[in-house]
Design a protein around this motif. Structure first.
Motif, mmCIF file in Angstrom:
data_model
loop_
_atom_site.group_PDB
_atom_site.id
_atom_site.type_symbol
_atom_site.label_atom_id
_atom_site.label_comp_id
_atom_site.label_asym_id
_atom_site.label_seq_id
_atom_site.Cartn_x
_atom_site.Cartn_y
_atom_site.Cartn_z
ATOM 1 N N ALA A 189 0.791 -1.229 0.000
ATOM 2 C CA ALA A 189 0.000 0.000 0.000
ATOM 3 C C ALA A 189 0.821 1.275 0.000
ATOM 4 C CB ALA A 189 -0.929 0.012 1.217
ATOM 5 N N GLY A 190 2.153 1.174 0.131
ATOM 6 C CA GLY A 190 2.969 2.377 0.160
ATOM 7 C C GLY A 190 4.414 2.076 -0.154
ATOM 8 N N ASP A 197 17.803 1.510 0.154
ATOM 9 C CA ASP A 197 16.662 0.816 0.744
ATOM 10 C C ASP A 197 15.362 1.245 0.078
ATOM 11 O OD1 ASP A 197 18.078 -0.709 2.518
ATOM 12 O OD2 ASP A 197 17.772 0.622 4.230
ATOM 13 N N ILE A 198 14.464 0.279 -0.060
ATOM 14 C CA ILE A 198 13.101 0.542 -0.496
ATOM 15 C C ILE A 198 12.188 0.087 0.630
ATOM 16 C CG2 ILE A 198 11.349 0.146 -2.260
ATOM 17 C CD1 ILE A 198 13.660 -0.945 -4.034
ATOM 18 N N PHE A 199 11.427 1.007 1.187
ATOM 19 C CA PHE A 199 10.470 0.659 2.231
ATOM 20 C C PHE A 199 9.114 0.378 1.589
ATOM 21 C CE2 PHE A 199 13.553 3.173 4.721
ATOM 22 C CZ PHE A 199 13.826 2.252 5.729
ATOM 23 N N TRP A 204 -2.015 -5.663 5.086
ATOM 24 C CA TRP A 204 -2.769 -6.707 5.787
ATOM 25 C C TRP A 204 -1.892 -7.525 6.742
ATOM 26 C CZ3 TRP A 204 -5.979 -3.659 4.553
ATOM 27 C CH2 TRP A 204 -6.619 -3.512 3.340
ATOM 28 N N ARG A 205 -0.584 -7.338 6.690
ATOM 29 C CA ARG A 205 0.288 -7.974 7.683
ATOM 30 C C ARG A 205 0.798 -6.946 8.699
ATOM 31 N NH1 ARG A 205 4.286 -12.573 5.625
ATOM 32 N NH2 ARG A 205 4.077 -13.054 7.852
ATOM 33 N N HIS A 206 0.256 -5.735 8.618
ATOM 34 C CA HIS A 206 0.476 -4.692 9.627
ATOM 35 C C HIS A 206 1.952 -4.415 9.844
ATOM 36 C CE1 HIS A 206 -2.382 -7.953 11.025
ATOM 37 N NE2 HIS A 206 -3.167 -7.103 10.379
ATOM 38 N N ARG A 207 2.691 -4.268 8.751
ATOM 39 C CA ARG A 207 4.127 -4.073 8.892
ATOM 40 C C ARG A 207 4.697 -3.281 7.727
ATOM 41 N NH1 ARG A 207 6.702 -10.115 7.626
ATOM 42 N NH2 ARG A 207 6.135 -10.204 5.412
ATOM 43 N N VAL A 208 5.932 -2.819 7.904
ATOM 44 C CA VAL A 208 6.688 -2.150 6.850
ATOM 45 C C VAL A 208 7.962 -2.948 6.616
ATOM 46 C CG1 VAL A 208 7.890 -0.045 6.141
ATOM 47 C CG2 VAL A 208 5.765 0.122 7.447
ATOM 48 N N LEU A 221 9.151 -2.340 10.543
ATOM 49 C CA LEU A 221 8.106 -2.079 11.542
ATOM 50 C C LEU A 221 7.176 -3.278 11.536
ATOM 51 C CD1 LEU A 221 6.817 1.617 11.217
ATOM 52 C CD2 LEU A 221 7.785 0.541 13.240
ATOM 53 N N ALA A 222 6.756 -3.741 12.698
ATOM 54 C CA ALA A 222 5.897 -4.923 12.752
ATOM 55 C C ALA A 222 4.856 -4.761 13.847
ATOM 56 C CB ALA A 222 6.733 -6.178 12.992
ATOM 57 N N ALA A 223 3.824 -5.627 13.802
ATOM 58 C CA ALA A 223 2.772 -5.689 14.818
ATOM 59 C C ALA A 223 2.129 -4.318 15.042
ATOM 60 C CB ALA A 223 3.317 -6.253 16.129
ATOM 61 N N LEU A 224 1.859 -3.603 13.959
ATOM 62 C CA LEU A 224 1.252 -2.286 14.077
ATOM 63 C C LEU A 224 -0.221 -2.414 14.433
ATOM 64 C CD1 LEU A 224 2.891 -0.665 10.921
ATOM 65 C CD2 LEU A 224 3.433 -0.163 13.317
ATOM 66 N N PRO A 225 -0.777 -1.473 15.195
ATOM 67 C CA PRO A 225 -2.188 -1.531 15.561
ATOM 68 C C PRO A 225 -3.119 -0.955 14.502
ATOM 69 C CG PRO A 225 -1.148 0.307 16.663
ATOM 70 C CD PRO A 225 -0.055 -0.393 15.904
ATOM 71 N N ALA A 226 -2.568 -0.595 13.355
ATOM 72 C CA ALA A 226 -3.363 -0.049 12.256
ATOM 73 C C ALA A 226 -2.733 -0.510 10.940
ATOM 74 C CB ALA A 226 -3.405 1.476 12.334
ATOM 75 N N TYR A 227 -3.435 -0.248 9.827
ATOM 76 C CA TYR A 227 -2.976 -0.698 8.517
ATOM 77 C C TYR A 227 -2.107 0.389 7.866
ATOM 78 C CZ TYR A 227 -6.757 -4.018 9.283
ATOM 79 O OH TYR A 227 -7.576 -4.979 9.818
ATOM 80 N N PRO A 228 -0.811 0.124 7.655
ATOM 81 C CA PRO A 228 0.067 1.142 7.075
ATOM 82 C C PRO A 228 -0.220 1.347 5.593
ATOM 83 C CG PRO A 228 1.251 -0.935 7.303
ATOM 84 C CD PRO A 228 -0.099 -1.140 7.931
ATOM 85 N N GLY A 229 -0.071 2.588 5.158
ATOM 86 C CA GLY A 229 -0.325 2.926 3.763
ATOM 87 C C GLY A 229 0.825 3.698 3.150
ATOM 88 N N ARG A 230 0.524 4.848 2.568
ATOM 89 C CA ARG A 230 1.542 5.594 1.834
ATOM 90 C C ARG A 230 2.529 6.280 2.767
ATOM 91 N NH1 ARG A 230 -3.005 7.350 -1.570
ATOM 92 N NH2 ARG A 230 -3.138 5.887 -3.305
ATOM 93 N N MET A 231 3.752 6.455 2.233
ATOM 94 C CA MET A 231 4.841 7.097 2.973
ATOM 95 C C MET A 231 5.418 8.218 2.125
ATOM 96 S SD MET A 231 6.729 3.608 4.254
ATOM 97 C CE MET A 231 6.273 2.642 2.814
#
Length: 364
Positions: A189-190, A197-199, A204-208, A221-231
């Protein structure tokens, strides 16, 4: 026998046997209402894909590609140009006067000075689900594809059907050659670049994830409490990360109940699924959790919710530093795009249809 004893012990102690717990909002994600306190620069339904370009700020609203300019007092944005595309705009990338526009159903269009827009045809890439793009240089474009099976507008269906078919591509815009550098992602999503590095935000796995050269991806980044998107990168170093919807234990539970989930997807409109959303409270048909939402007719800011507003400041290794939030009772929900301009971060809350400005130095 051992399993029965363990289950009885877990029931007594209150252990979660379903794996549906959600990480707490703590540390840099400690709940706050800073996003609601930020100045609103513009009200624009469906605001998405905020991007700084050479001639102003670009964004999209449905099928429209818009150019925004700053009003004379710099406190508001004004619409200065509008272009209608052949479908919903799903991603925008700009470098100098070069522009890449992803349109659902059509794929990626490239524009450069003195030349007409030309389509970029990439075999194996789903033209309907390009979620993010970033130029590494004038001829190298990195592309995130959320899913090979669904369109970008069907992101809820992709979550509920567990397609795990997202990917990241490196594209030579001159020759049209493309290379898939990572596949099997649960909705990419982002994207953001930092040196080699490419982030990549895997929603849906709540991570970067971080990719470096040809090595295996590492978890940034892992185990996030929300769904990460664009950066988006910050001029002062590090990154800004938008999390477009919160996780919810009930959603996590439904994702494990396959028969219920399939029947829900087959028989109910997506707007009324037990699923994350960019905005809530639009219809009485939306699923709620009864008295957990309101007390004395007031919506509780800490109540369970399908939508929220969340912007996170990260360092150059994507470690979280602080956050700006709009909680359950706020009105800056569904932040899907971010862009720095004029020393401020500009955030587009697609759910609420607002563009807000964050002055990080004074608001931290």
């Amino acid at each position: 026998m051992i399993a029965a004893i363990y289950k009885a012990w877990a029931n007594f102690r209150g252990f979660d046997l379903t794996g549906s717990t959600v990480s707490p909002m703590d540390g840099p994600l400690r709940p706050n209402a800073k996003l609601d306190a930020m100045p609103v620069l513009m009200q624009l339904d469906g605001i998405d894909n905020l991007t700084a370009a050479h001639d102003g700020m670009l964004c999209s609203s449905g099928n429209d590609l818009l150019t925004l300019s700053t009003a004379s007092d710099a406190s508001q944005f004004e619409l200065s140009a509008r272009r209608s595309m052949d479908g919903p705009v799903t991603a925008i990338a700009a470098l100098g006067e070069s522009l890449a526009i992803a349109v659902e159903g059509r794929g990626i269009l490239l524009e450069s000075p003195g030349a007409a827009s030309r389509p970029l045809t990439i075999e194996g890439l789903n033209p309907s689900c390009v979620t993010a793009m970033v130029f590494a240089d004038p001829t190298t474009l990195f592309v995130a594809v959320g899913s090979d099976r669904h369109a970008a507008s069907e992101w809820k269906r992709d979550l509920m059907t567990k397609s795990a078919s997202g990917s990241v591509w490196r594209v030579d815009t001159g020759s049209g050659r493309a290379e898939k550098i990572l596949g099997g992602l649960e909705f990419a999503a982002g994207l953001a670049l930092s040196g080699k590095d490419i982030f990549v935000a895997e929603a849906w796995r709540h991570r970067v994830l971080a990719l470096a050269g040809g090595s295996q991806p590492r978890v940034a980044l892992a185990a996030l409490p929300a769904y990460p998107g664009r950066m988006t990168p910050s001029a002062s170093g590090g990154f800004w990360l938008a999390m477009f919807a919160p996780r919810n234990p009930l959603v996590e539970f439904v994702l494990k109940e396959d028969e219920y989930r399939r029947r829900m997807v087959d028989t109910i409109e997506p707007a009324y699924w037990i699923a994350p959303a960019l905005v809530t409270g639009k219809s009485f048909l939306e699923p709620i959790q009864g008295g957990a939402r309101k007390k004395l007719n007031m919506l509780k800011p800490w109540s369970p919710t399908w939508s929220t507003g969340l912007v996170v400041r990260c360092d150059d290794r994507m470690a979280m530093l602080r956050s700006y939030q709009s909680r359950a009772d706020g009105d800056v929900h569904g932040v899907t795009s971010l862009c720095e301009a004029g020393g401020r971060l500009i955030a587009g809350a697609r759910g609420s249809g607002k563009i807000v400005a964050i002055d990080d130095e004074t608001a931290a």
